[in-house]
Design an enzyme around this catalytic site. Sequence first.
Site, PDB file in Angstrom:
ATOM      1  N   LYS A   1      -3.610   8.111  15.675  1.00  0.00           N
ATOM      2  CA  LYS A   1      -3.315   6.495  15.607  1.00  0.00           C
ATOM      3  C   LYS A   1      -4.376   5.896  16.624  1.00  0.00           C
ATOM      4  O   LYS A   1      -4.360   6.270  17.491  1.00  0.00           O
ATOM      5  CB  LYS A   1      -1.872   6.053  15.737  1.00  0.00           C
ATOM      6  CG  LYS A   1      -1.665   4.933  15.213  1.00  0.00           C
ATOM      7  CD  LYS A   1      -1.316   4.976  13.416  1.00  0.00           C
ATOM      8  CE  LYS A   1      -0.930   3.522  12.906  1.00  0.00           C
ATOM      9  NZ  LYS A   1      -0.736   3.790  11.566  1.00  0.00           N
TER      10      LYS A   1
ATOM     11  N   GLY B   1       5.478  -7.909  -1.420  1.00  0.00           N
ATOM     12  CA  GLY B   1       4.008  -7.996  -1.118  1.00  0.00           C
ATOM     13  C   GLY B   1       3.313  -6.714  -2.019  1.00  0.00           C
ATOM     14  O   GLY B   1       3.612  -6.771  -3.224  1.00  0.00           O
TER      15      GLY B   1
ATOM     16  N   VAL C   1       3.170  -3.654  -2.213  1.00  0.00           N
ATOM     17  CA  VAL C   1       3.849  -2.618  -2.606  1.00  0.00           C
ATOM     18  C   VAL C   1       5.027  -3.108  -3.689  1.00  0.00           C
ATOM     19  O   VAL C   1       5.167  -2.647  -4.684  1.00  0.00           O
ATOM     20  CB  VAL C   1       4.585  -1.578  -1.579  1.00  0.00           C
ATOM     21  CG1 VAL C   1       5.286  -0.569  -2.137  1.00  0.00           C
ATOM     22  CG2 VAL C   1       3.273  -1.001  -0.866  1.00  0.00           C
TER      23      VAL C   1
HETATM   24  P1  NAI Z   1       2.995  -6.482   2.468  1.00  0.00           P
HETATM   25  O1  NAI Z   1       2.629  -7.415   3.878  1.00  0.00           O
HETATM   26  O2  NAI Z   1       1.830  -6.861   1.378  1.00  0.00           O
HETATM   27  O3  NAI Z   1       4.328  -7.210   2.007  1.00  0.00           O
HETATM   28  C1  NAI Z   1       5.371  -7.450   2.563  1.00  0.00           C
HETATM   29  C2  NAI Z   1       6.346  -8.332   2.269  1.00  0.00           C
HETATM   30  O4  NAI Z   1       7.566  -8.159   2.893  1.00  0.00           O
HETATM   31  C3  NAI Z   1       5.667  -9.830   2.388  1.00  0.00           C
HETATM   32  O5  NAI Z   1       5.503 -10.591   1.051  1.00  0.00           O
HETATM   33  C4  NAI Z   1       6.543 -10.622   3.107  1.00  0.00           C
HETATM   34  O6  NAI Z   1       6.703 -12.105   2.889  1.00  0.00           O
HETATM   35  C5  NAI Z   1       7.886  -9.672   2.939  1.00  0.00           C
HETATM   36  N1  NAI Z   1       9.019  -9.989   4.007  1.00  0.00           N
HETATM   37  C6  NAI Z   1       8.803 -10.300   5.429  1.00  0.00           C
HETATM   38  N2  NAI Z   1       9.669 -10.209   5.888  1.00  0.00           N
HETATM   39  C7  NAI Z   1      10.890 -10.304   4.897  1.00  0.00           C
HETATM   40  C8  NAI Z   1      12.179 -10.480   5.050  1.00  0.00           C
HETATM   41  N3  NAI Z   1      13.053 -10.427   5.861  1.00  0.00           N
HETATM   42  N4  NAI Z   1      12.984 -10.186   3.584  1.00  0.00           N
HETATM   43  C9  NAI Z   1      12.139 -10.107   2.509  1.00  0.00           C
HETATM   44  N5  NAI Z   1      11.001  -9.806   2.461  1.00  0.00           N
HETATM   45  C10 NAI Z   1      10.251 -10.154   3.911  1.00  0.00           C
HETATM   46  O7  NAI Z   1       3.066  -5.175   2.904  1.00  0.00           O
HETATM   47  P2  NAI Z   1       3.122  -4.076   1.852  1.00  0.00           P
HETATM   48  O8  NAI Z   1       1.770  -3.532   1.920  1.00  0.00           O
HETATM   49  O9  NAI Z   1       3.527  -4.440   0.546  1.00  0.00           O
HETATM   50  O10 NAI Z   1       3.949  -2.770   2.712  1.00  0.00           O
HETATM   51  C11 NAI Z   1       5.331  -3.246   2.616  1.00  0.00           C
HETATM   52  C12 NAI Z   1       6.143  -2.226   3.554  1.00  0.00           C
HETATM   53  O11 NAI Z   1       5.747  -0.646   3.242  1.00  0.00           O
HETATM   54  C13 NAI Z   1       5.572  -2.285   4.954  1.00  0.00           C
HETATM   55  O12 NAI Z   1       6.581  -1.747   5.767  1.00  0.00           O
HETATM   56  C14 NAI Z   1       4.564  -1.099   5.268  1.00  0.00           C
HETATM   57  O13 NAI Z   1       4.273  -0.587   6.193  1.00  0.00           O
HETATM   58  C15 NAI Z   1       4.871   0.054   4.112  1.00  0.00           C
HETATM   59  N6  NAI Z   1       3.836   0.712   3.589  1.00  0.00           N
HETATM   60  C16 NAI Z   1       2.879   0.374   2.837  1.00  0.00           C
HETATM   61  C17 NAI Z   1       1.901   0.991   2.167  1.00  0.00           C
HETATM   62  C18 NAI Z   1       0.876   0.425   1.154  1.00  0.00           C
HETATM   63  O14 NAI Z   1      -0.030   1.457   0.750  1.00  0.00           O
HETATM   64  N7  NAI Z   1       0.612  -0.880   1.236  1.00  0.00           N
HETATM   65  C19 NAI Z   1       1.807   2.529   2.605  1.00  0.00           C
HETATM   66  C20 NAI Z   1       2.888   2.912   3.264  1.00  0.00           C
HETATM   67  C21 NAI Z   1       3.870   2.245   3.653  1.00  0.00           C
END
Ligand code: NAI
Length: 357
Positions: A80, A182, A184
Amino acid sequence: MVDQQARQALPSERIERIRDEASGLDGFIVVHSTRRGPAAGGCRLRAYVSEVDMLADAVRLAEGMSLKNAVAELPLGGGKAVLRLPTGQFDRVRLFEAFGRAVERLDGDYVTAEDVGTTVTDMTSVRTATMHVAGLAPEPGRAGGDPSPWTALGVFRAMEVAAGRRFGRTLGGLRVAVQGLGSVGHRLCGHLHDAGARLVVADPDRAAVARVVTRYGAVAVAPDAVLSADVDILAPCALGGILDDTSIAALRARLVCGAANNQLAGPEHGALLARRAILYAPDYLVNAGGIVSVAAEYLGWCASEVANRVEAIGPRLHRVLESAAAAGLRPEQMTDRLACTAIAELPTAPGHALRAA
Ligand code: NAI
């Protein structure tokens, strides 16, 4: 985080302090393990308050990548990079070009990609200085691009398996709360809707909520109500550390399976879930679809290889749940054990042994 003994047997191989005054680059690259292959893991850009915080974050995240890549059966180790967000104005292109030079100096021991705070454009700047970067814009016919659809599919396949084990049935008709809509989360909603699940969703972003309510007939709840929603399954797809004493006491779901990294606030919270008969599908096992896609891009695999490996996440979870039950361990303990064994069984490459701390 869970099987501390197994993890402590695997200290980081190499820690590089990276600095470049001209561009404002200030950070660390941690190569946790190269036993399985180049140490792969993203580059995080954050407003760290101290050097100690920055290093601690890098070491913890690099170790997590070793475990995730090993469990995903990828020919990659774990590493990392963390960079301090410069205060005031800075030239982003110059910063990431300097970071690329730092990656290049490691001669392929570390492979970088996006993480929190960094983008495809940043990785394009990194690419001017090194080949050892993934997460670039996809090339036609090659794996790569946004990993989120693969992450969502892997979580969905894992959830099918976990629901079969916990409820003895398919997802059709089960109520699933998705926290975070978001990249995912909203795609996971699509898979769940197609499977006939009933969706309860939350996100502070109102437009994101409106999209899944309209498309999939989801019921929206407030972000602070989603963890205690009256559902069968909770899918955390927003933040880490959400499973703590308070939230676990309030959970009504009987199964937790989602994409967020580091869902357990501490190792004791896995035990707390088990005491409440809540099945926990280990985060880094089920959310590996994204790293599979990123790895495939770096290693030059085709898209069908990515699909096959993401489809393997469900059967892998099945095996872990079976062996955990047989050994009297919790799922996350068994996952840690598998990962540590998969790493420790391999010899350290001669070049790396010389540099090991
Ligand atoms: P993203 O940033 O696109 O979406 C996250 C969403 O969570 C946003 O829409 C945000 O408004 C929402 N959010 C923030 N605080 C919140 C709360 N208190 N309650 C409800 N919703 C809330 O992130 P993404 O890419 O969708 O990833 C989601 C999670 O999965 C993250 O923790 C990320 O580290 C993990 N992850 C993502 C991967 C990927 O391929 N994008 C791969 C492996 C893990």
